[in-house]
Write a protein that holds these residues in place. Sequence first.
Motif, mmCIF file in Angstrom:
data_model
loop_
_atom_site.group_PDB
_atom_site.id
_atom_site.type_symbol
_atom_site.label_atom_id
_atom_site.label_comp_id
_atom_site.label_asym_id
_atom_site.label_seq_id
_atom_site.Cartn_x
_atom_site.Cartn_y
_atom_site.Cartn_z
ATOM 1 N N GLY A 136 25.837 41.105 14.784
ATOM 2 C CA GLY A 136 26.102 40.575 13.447
ATOM 3 C C GLY A 136 27.308 41.233 12.814
ATOM 4 O O GLY A 136 28.172 40.568 12.215
ATOM 5 N N LEU A 137 27.408 42.568 12.945
ATOM 6 C CA LEU A 137 28.576 43.275 12.417
ATOM 7 C C LEU A 137 29.858 42.809 13.089
ATOM 8 O O LEU A 137 30.891 42.606 12.436
ATOM 9 C CB LEU A 137 28.407 44.784 12.613
ATOM 10 N N MET A 138 29.817 42.635 14.422
ATOM 11 C CA MET A 138 31.036 42.255 15.128
ATOM 12 C C MET A 138 31.431 40.814 14.853
ATOM 13 O O MET A 138 32.619 40.477 14.808
ATOM 14 C CB MET A 138 30.869 42.507 16.624
ATOM 15 N N ILE A 139 30.473 39.929 14.658
ATOM 16 C CA ILE A 139 30.809 38.563 14.268
ATOM 17 C C ILE A 139 31.590 38.580 12.958
ATOM 18 O O ILE A 139 32.614 37.897 12.808
ATOM 19 C CB ILE A 139 29.526 37.711 14.135
ATOM 20 N N GLY A 140 31.110 39.380 11.990
ATOM 21 C CA GLY A 140 31.835 39.484 10.723
ATOM 22 C C GLY A 140 33.222 40.052 10.905
ATOM 23 O O GLY A 140 34.194 39.579 10.305
ATOM 24 N N ALA A 141 33.354 41.089 11.745
ATOM 25 C CA ALA A 141 34.660 41.704 11.968
ATOM 26 C C ALA A 141 35.623 40.731 12.638
ATOM 27 O O ALA A 141 36.794 40.626 12.248
ATOM 28 C CB ALA A 141 34.500 42.968 12.815
ATOM 29 N N MET A 142 35.148 40.022 13.658
ATOM 30 C CA MET A 142 36.006 39.049 14.342
ATOM 31 C C MET A 142 36.414 37.921 13.396
ATOM 32 O O MET A 142 37.547 37.439 13.425
ATOM 33 C CB MET A 142 35.286 38.481 15.567
ATOM 34 N N ALA A 147 20.018 41.397 8.032
ATOM 35 C CA ALA A 147 21.063 41.657 7.040
ATOM 36 C C ALA A 147 22.448 41.582 7.671
ATOM 37 O O ALA A 147 23.368 40.951 7.121
ATOM 38 C CB ALA A 147 20.840 43.036 6.405
ATOM 39 N N PHE A 148 22.626 42.228 8.832
ATOM 40 C CA PHE A 148 23.949 42.266 9.456
ATOM 41 C C PHE A 148 24.353 40.896 9.984
ATOM 42 O O PHE A 148 25.526 40.510 9.882
ATOM 43 C CB PHE A 148 23.980 43.294 10.586
ATOM 44 N N LEU A 149 23.392 40.161 10.555
ATOM 45 C CA LEU A 149 23.734 38.820 11.033
ATOM 46 C C LEU A 149 24.062 37.895 9.867
ATOM 47 O O LEU A 149 25.031 37.134 9.926
ATOM 48 C CB LEU A 149 22.587 38.240 11.864
ATOM 49 N N ALA A 150 23.287 37.954 8.797
ATOM 50 C CA ALA A 150 23.573 37.102 7.637
ATOM 51 C C ALA A 150 24.953 37.419 7.069
ATOM 52 O O ALA A 150 25.727 36.509 6.724
ATOM 53 C CB ALA A 150 22.504 37.292 6.565
ATOM 54 N N GLY A 151 25.296 38.712 6.975
ATOM 55 C CA GLY A 151 26.623 39.075 6.487
ATOM 56 C C GLY A 151 27.713 38.529 7.388
ATOM 57 O O GLY A 151 28.755 38.031 6.911
ATOM 58 N N GLY A 152 27.513 38.627 8.715
ATOM 59 C CA GLY A 152 28.498 38.070 9.633
ATOM 60 C C GLY A 152 28.629 36.567 9.501
ATOM 61 O O GLY A 152 29.732 36.010 9.587
ATOM 62 N N LEU A 153 27.511 35.884 9.281
ATOM 63 C CA LEU A 153 27.549 34.425 9.113
ATOM 64 C C LEU A 153 28.295 34.030 7.841
ATOM 65 O O LEU A 153 29.027 33.026 7.832
ATOM 66 C CB LEU A 153 26.122 33.877 9.080
#
Length: 451
Positions: A180-186, A239-245
């Motif tokens: 999730g964090l990396m999806i947001g970063a990318m 939380a991290f996946l939702a933030g990345g989405l």
Amino acid sequence: LGFGFHRYATDADWRVPHFEKMLYDQALLAEVYVEAYLAAGRDEFKRTASEIGDYVLGELASPEGAFFTAEDADSEGEEGRFYIWREDEILAALGKDEGERVARHFGVRPDGNFVEPGRGPDGRNVLHIGGADGSLWPDEGPAGEPRRRGAAVLRETLLRVRRLRPAPFKDTKILADGNGLMIGAMARLSRVSDDGRFGRAALRATDFLLERLRAPDGRLFHVFGDGRAFVPGFLDDYAFLAGGLIDLYESMFQPRHLAAAVACVRTALDLFWDEDEGGCFFSAEKPEIGVRRKEVYDGAVPSGNSVMLMNLLRLAEITGDRDFEERARLQMRAFAAPVGAHPRGSLEFLRAVDFGLGASRIVVVGDRDAPDARRFFEVLRRTYLPRAVIVHRPPAQAAPDIAALAPPVRDMTPVSGKAAVYICERGRCLPPVTTPEELLDLLRKGPVATP
């Protein structure tokens, strides 16, 4: 040479690392460097963020499209052996002339540039840009004059030598929270880069997580490995996946990603919300031994409650959902005392509070592929907007999905057939602007101006 950040430094000069490379560190640092680039405009920050992305895609991307967890520090029974160089290895690979130039650039010495406790100098070197000769980078000399061999060629030559060494162990588990964090970063990286690989990587990882780590009822699993998903998800996973989405929606503007973020947050609230005192527990059920934890301390990664607060505030601003707004208020009240007592331990939580103090909604109305709308998006993707959410509202005939997800944008329309931008804060929207120049002026002076 291979980019990416090691886990932490082990010496006072910040030159000798603990050589482990963690996915979550790459994600968090890439986001920081993107933000720093937007705030300060320094190309080195953008380059560093892109190089983190290069490392992750080269070393931590799984064949299925998600991201592996880490690379170990040890190989052949020795920490850092994969990354350490002796001067004669560099000279043998590059020749005496260029080898000496590269060695100076990276602070390499014949006797070695670091000594482990209890051992004398033994010729081992950690590469760091600390030499007196800074001429190795970039690839061209003054007025574009080519150097004897460009930096990229020299780097690739050394990398070929390094690839012959036994590589550190790679942890190939796929974790929902780190991904999730990396999806947001990318996704964030794709906004400031012209390299389409980063956006495509975010999309592939998202599809993998939503297909392979999400059950039909919306619940997440924490781990994917050996072809299966297992371990019920924790607060951080949601939380991290939702933030990345949300980051991905603000980069690609596909309503399905916003819908997935909303569903992820609502499922998390059903599973983890403390109905008595507010805030979220870390696990969905009380463990057999111990107590059900509820944390707000931001350690190696931000706490799930800190990230969830930002998710609630961002989604409240995008969707107008009063429940998200109320939960965010209760979240802040629940953790006011511990955060107030130790603010430096909850900086991600405070960043969310700051966002909530002046959150704005920027809505671009029009055909996203039309030249007039593209100019607006170009302005927004290169502007530092720490207190804003960005929504795309297509023309009426193409907008049912986003209108259902974000009712506040339903009645916003183009102006005289031209794309327009609406900026709203605290329920009040300014008159729409129709030129990039007007938008830039508002961003510099208006409600979304950087504090």
